[in-house]
Design a protein around this motif. Structure first.
Motif, PDB file in Angstrom:
ATOM      1  N   TYR A 491      76.348  45.742  86.687  1.00 60.03           N
ATOM      2  CA  TYR A 491      76.273  44.301  86.852  1.00 60.03           C
ATOM      3  C   TYR A 491      76.963  43.873  88.148  1.00 60.03           C
ATOM      4  O   TYR A 491      78.021  44.415  88.503  1.00 60.03           O
ATOM      5  CB  TYR A 491      76.948  43.585  85.675  1.00 60.03           C
ATOM      6  CG  TYR A 491      76.333  43.907  84.334  1.00 60.03           C
ATOM      7  CD1 TYR A 491      75.125  43.341  83.957  1.00 60.03           C
ATOM      8  CD2 TYR A 491      76.962  44.779  83.453  1.00 60.03           C
ATOM      9  CE1 TYR A 491      74.551  43.632  82.725  1.00 60.03           C
ATOM     10  CE2 TYR A 491      76.405  45.070  82.219  1.00 60.03           C
ATOM     11  CZ  TYR A 491      75.200  44.502  81.860  1.00 60.03           C
ATOM     12  OH  TYR A 491      74.632  44.796  80.646  1.00 60.03           O
ATOM     13  N   VAL A 492      76.376  42.906  88.844  1.00 58.53           N
ATOM     14  CA  VAL A 492      76.973  42.330  90.047  1.00 58.53           C
ATOM     15  C   VAL A 492      76.896  40.815  89.927  1.00 58.53           C
ATOM     16  O   VAL A 492      75.838  40.256  89.601  1.00 58.53           O
ATOM     17  CB  VAL A 492      76.240  42.782  91.329  1.00 58.53           C
ATOM     18  CG1 VAL A 492      76.875  42.137  92.565  1.00 58.53           C
ATOM     19  CG2 VAL A 492      76.262  44.306  91.453  1.00 58.53           C
ATOM     20  N   GLU A 493      78.024  40.174  90.160  1.00 57.29           N
ATOM     21  CA  GLU A 493      78.060  38.710  90.140  1.00 57.29           C
ATOM     22  C   GLU A 493      78.745  38.211  91.406  1.00 57.29           C
ATOM     23  O   GLU A 493      79.884  38.608  91.698  1.00 57.29           O
ATOM     24  CB  GLU A 493      78.801  38.204  88.909  1.00 57.29           C
ATOM     25  CG  GLU A 493      78.844  36.675  88.809  1.00 57.29           C
ATOM     26  CD  GLU A 493      79.426  36.192  87.487  1.00 57.29           C
ATOM     27  OE1 GLU A 493      79.278  36.930  86.484  1.00 57.29           O
ATOM     28  OE2 GLU A 493      80.018  35.104  87.457  1.00 57.29           O
ATOM     29  N   PHE A 494      78.062  37.369  92.161  1.00 57.15           N
ATOM     30  CA  PHE A 494      78.647  36.784  93.366  1.00 57.15           C
ATOM     31  C   PHE A 494      79.495  35.570  92.978  1.00 57.15           C
ATOM     32  O   PHE A 494      79.096  34.751  92.134  1.00 57.15           O
ATOM     33  CB  PHE A 494      77.562  36.369  94.351  1.00 57.15           C
ATOM     34  CG  PHE A 494      76.864  37.529  95.010  1.00 57.15           C
ATOM     35  CD1 PHE A 494      77.559  38.667  95.371  1.00 57.15           C
ATOM     36  CD2 PHE A 494      75.507  37.474  95.276  1.00 57.15           C
ATOM     37  CE1 PHE A 494      76.927  39.745  95.976  1.00 57.15           C
ATOM     38  CE2 PHE A 494      74.859  38.535  95.883  1.00 57.15           C
ATOM     39  CZ  PHE A 494      75.576  39.671  96.239  1.00 57.15           C
ATOM     40  N   ARG A 523      71.175  45.517  87.155  1.00 56.54           N
ATOM     41  CA  ARG A 523      70.268  46.432  87.859  1.00 56.54           C
ATOM     42  C   ARG A 523      69.290  47.120  86.907  1.00 56.54           C
ATOM     43  O   ARG A 523      68.161  47.440  87.290  1.00 56.54           O
ATOM     44  CB  ARG A 523      71.048  47.461  88.670  1.00 56.54           C
ATOM     45  CG  ARG A 523      71.937  48.402  87.893  1.00 56.54           C
ATOM     46  CD  ARG A 523      72.517  49.464  88.832  1.00 56.54           C
ATOM     47  NE  ARG A 523      73.588  50.226  88.237  1.00 56.54           N
ATOM     48  CZ  ARG A 523      73.422  51.285  87.459  1.00 56.54           C
ATOM     49  NH1 ARG A 523      72.199  51.694  87.178  1.00 56.54           N
ATOM     50  NH2 ARG A 523      74.459  51.936  86.952  1.00 56.54           N
ATOM     51  N   GLU A 524      69.710  47.373  85.675  1.00 54.90           N
ATOM     52  CA  GLU A 524      68.799  48.012  84.736  1.00 54.90           C
ATOM     53  C   GLU A 524      67.680  47.063  84.317  1.00 54.90           C
ATOM     54  O   GLU A 524      66.528  47.488  84.134  1.00 54.90           O
ATOM     55  CB  GLU A 524      69.576  48.510  83.511  1.00 54.90           C
ATOM     56  CG  GLU A 524      70.518  49.667  83.831  1.00 54.90           C
ATOM     57  CD  GLU A 524      71.111  50.310  82.599  1.00 54.90           C
ATOM     58  OE1 GLU A 524      71.969  51.190  82.763  1.00 54.90           O
ATOM     59  OE2 GLU A 524      70.725  49.941  81.477  1.00 54.90           O
ATOM     60  N   ALA A 525      68.019  45.772  84.191  1.00 58.63           N
ATOM     61  CA  ALA A 525      67.008  44.803  83.765  1.00 58.63           C
ATOM     62  C   ALA A 525      65.931  44.595  84.824  1.00 58.63           C
ATOM     63  O   ALA A 525      64.771  44.336  84.498  1.00 58.63           O
ATOM     64  CB  ALA A 525      67.679  43.473  83.437  1.00 58.63           C
ATOM     65  N   VAL A 526      66.306  44.729  86.107  1.00 57.06           N
ATOM     66  CA  VAL A 526      65.331  44.499  87.184  1.00 57.06           C
ATOM     67  C   VAL A 526      64.735  45.797  87.710  1.00 57.06           C
ATOM     68  O   VAL A 526      63.922  45.789  88.632  1.00 57.06           O
ATOM     69  CB  VAL A 526      65.963  43.699  88.348  1.00 57.06           C
ATOM     70  CG1 VAL A 526      66.439  42.348  87.859  1.00 57.06           C
ATOM     71  CG2 VAL A 526      67.101  44.479  88.996  1.00 57.06           C
ATOM     72  N   GLY A 527      65.173  46.943  87.141  1.00 56.90           N
ATOM     73  CA  GLY A 527      64.548  48.216  87.496  1.00 56.90           C
ATOM     74  C   GLY A 527      65.081  48.897  88.725  1.00 56.90           C
ATOM     75  O   GLY A 527      64.410  49.756  89.303  1.00 56.90           O
TER      76      GLY A 527
END
Length: 534
Positions: A491-494, A523-527
């Motif tokens: 997960y990445v959150e700005f 990243r897993e959800a968007v592939g």
């Protein structure tokens, strides 16, 4: 040597290999995929490699690093180290770039043995390793690069045991494990460190004639070496390993080799339970396994046991405190939801932030103290201050949270500091932060573990440099090129700013952890794939 009611007929790995070879001869000892070795071959081939190491100047007390998948050769190189009193340092095969260079440098290895498939990754950082191993050996692969020699060249003509004065108290292993405030730390252990685990194996799993062990770990970890290899060796058992854990092959291997005993940790249960359920899942020879579930929901553990027909005994411990958990259940003593007791192997307490005992039922830090010499770590490699702090007040401070119930049984309640436990790997948030912060588009960052199902996942909070068009995939791909795949944030959150403490102006990571996954990019959800590279 007597350990509780057990009497060890040998007290070093060197003697263990020799004595069991004399007892069991041509019986099959270890199977790794399509290769195998007998007890006698393990002894004689380890002796040949030991002479080869001696001929190249490797001596007692020197470190020999192995960057190898599970294999018969890996076992033999390890045993060769034991034969001459060298310190075996198995490196996690997922290490790459930044963390690989750091770990090899930190080990100050005299020699390193590298798998052919992993050679490109080693060569990529070779120039930055300081000091560089004087002896570099290639297993398999193509033509050795300049400075390398083949593993076959180390095998001397003589299979006689090399002369060496190796004692139970001498250092034997250097096992790297994740730290809470920095890069992976080396845990230095003695020959004696292995032996309580051998007898705990007997107390928990009660091996008998005809039992076969199924190994699911990597040899760079305590379970994959001290439990999956050394315990079966001591008890004269056949052990079955795989090059790399594959949930699809666990039952296949169990049925093929008739394995009856094993260790199955929580992160291995999840992918096995995710497989399509078959009517014959429980039709396998595995009857009993030790498990460290790290606080996984009880329904997951019970569901695994029911589906696959495997009775499970919980344990708790760390690399520093010895193999197979110095706290564990027994078949005749396993109160529901508890991890068990130390069963005479250690003292256990739960302390508050002032290092004072917590009353029953109150959560604090789990601390442990050995009852037998050299059964815990000897030191943190090159970090005496860290060792002193961990062992303050004559207790080893685990960094884990738990409580003791009214009867003295231990319960696990979570983790302290910045340690992230993801799929069986202990990951330093600080280490991942260093890599994220190195991106030229990152002004500031913080990395935390967030709960997802039965596990923890890595989340990076990132404050971009003003005016820079930074994207979440940029952060992930940057990390993937520099650290092991299992350390790359999911997960990445700005963010525009971080919550900070009033007193020190430090980022309040507990506040970030409390936010959980939230609306973070996944990243897993968007592939966006992060693959293990070899």
């Amino acid at each position: 040597m007597r350990l509780k009611t057990h009497v060890a007929d040998v007290t070093t790995l060197r003697d263990l290999v020799r004595v069991r070879a004399a007892e069991h001869g041509d019986r099959e000892f270890a199977v790794v995929d399509d290769e195998s070795v007998t007890f006698a071959q393990a002894d004689s081939e380890a002796n040949r490699l030991a002479h080869g190491l001696l001929a190249r100047g490797v001596a007692k007390g020197d470190v020999v690093a192995t960057y190898l998948y599970n294999s018969v050769d890996h076992i033999l190189v390890w045993f060769a180290c034991a034969k001459i009193g060298a310190i075996w340092a198995p490196l996690n095969i997922a290490l790459r770039s930044h963390d690989l260079a750091h770990t090899v440098s930190d080990s100050r290895a005299t020699a390193v043995v590298v798998d052919g498939e992993l050679l490109p990754r080693y060569l990529e950082v070779r120039a930055g390793i300081e000091p560089r191993p004087r002896v570099e050996v290639l297993r398999g692969g193509g033509e050795p690069p300049p400075g390398f020699e083949r593993l076959a060249a180390l095998r001397a003509a003589t299979a006689a045991e090399p002369p060496a004065d190796v004692r139970w108290s001498d250092p034997a292993g250097l096992i790297y494990t994740g730290g809470t405030t920095g890069l992976p730390k080396g845990v230095l252990v003695a020959n004696m460190w292995y032996f309580p685990g051998i007898f705990r194996y007997a107390e928990m799993l009660r091996p008998g004639p005809g039992d076969v062990h199924l190994g699911n770990g990597q040899m760079c970890h305590t379970i994959g070496s001290a439990v999956d290899v050394v315990a079966p060796l001591y008890w004269g058992m056949k052990t079955v390993l795989t090059r790399w854990f594959d949930a699809n092959r666990v039952l296949e291997r169990a049925r093929e080799h008739g394995t009856t005993l094993s260790v199955v940790i929580g992160p291995a249960m999840v992918p096995m339970l995710a497989l399509p359920e078959l009517p014959d899942d429980a039709d396998n020879p595995l009857r009993l396994a030790a498990t460290g579930t790290g606080g996984a929901p009880r329904e997951l553990v019970d569901g695994f046991s029911r589906r696959f027909g495997i009775d499970l005994l919980e344990l708790y411990g760390q690399t520093e405190t010895g193999p197979l958990g110095c706290v564990s259940q027994r078949l005749d003593d396993r109160p529901y939801h508890s991890l068990g007791t130390a069963n005479g192997w250690a003292d256990v307490a739960v302390l508050d932030t002032d290092d004072l005992p917590c009353p029953a039922g109150e959560t604090g830090e789990i601390v442990l103290r050995p009852r037998f010499p050299r059964s815990f770590l000897l030191a943190y490699w090159g970090s005496p201050d860290r060792y002193v702090d961990a062992c303050r007040e004559l207790w080893f401070h685990t960094g884990d949270l738990g409580h003791l119930d009214e009867r003295g049984y231990l319960h696990f309640d979570g983790r302290m500091a910045h340690l992230i436990n993801r799929r069986g790997e202990r990951i330093s948030a600080f280490e991942v932060e260093q890599v994220v912060a190195a991106h030229p588009g990152v002004a500031r960052c913080a990395v935390v573990g967030v709960p997802v199902g039965t596990d923890e996942e890595i989340k990076a909070y990132v404050e971009p440099v003003a005016g820079v068009a930074l994207t979440e995939p940029d952060v992930v791909r940057f990390c993937a090129e520099r650290i092991a795949h299992f350390k790359v944030p999911r997960y990445v959150e700005f963010v525009e700013e971080f919550p900070v403490s009033v007193t020190k102006g430090e980022i309040e990571r507990h506040t970030l952890r409390a936010r959980g996954v939230g609306d973070a990019w996944d990243r897993e959800a968007v592939g966006v794939k992060v693959r293990r590279k070899v």
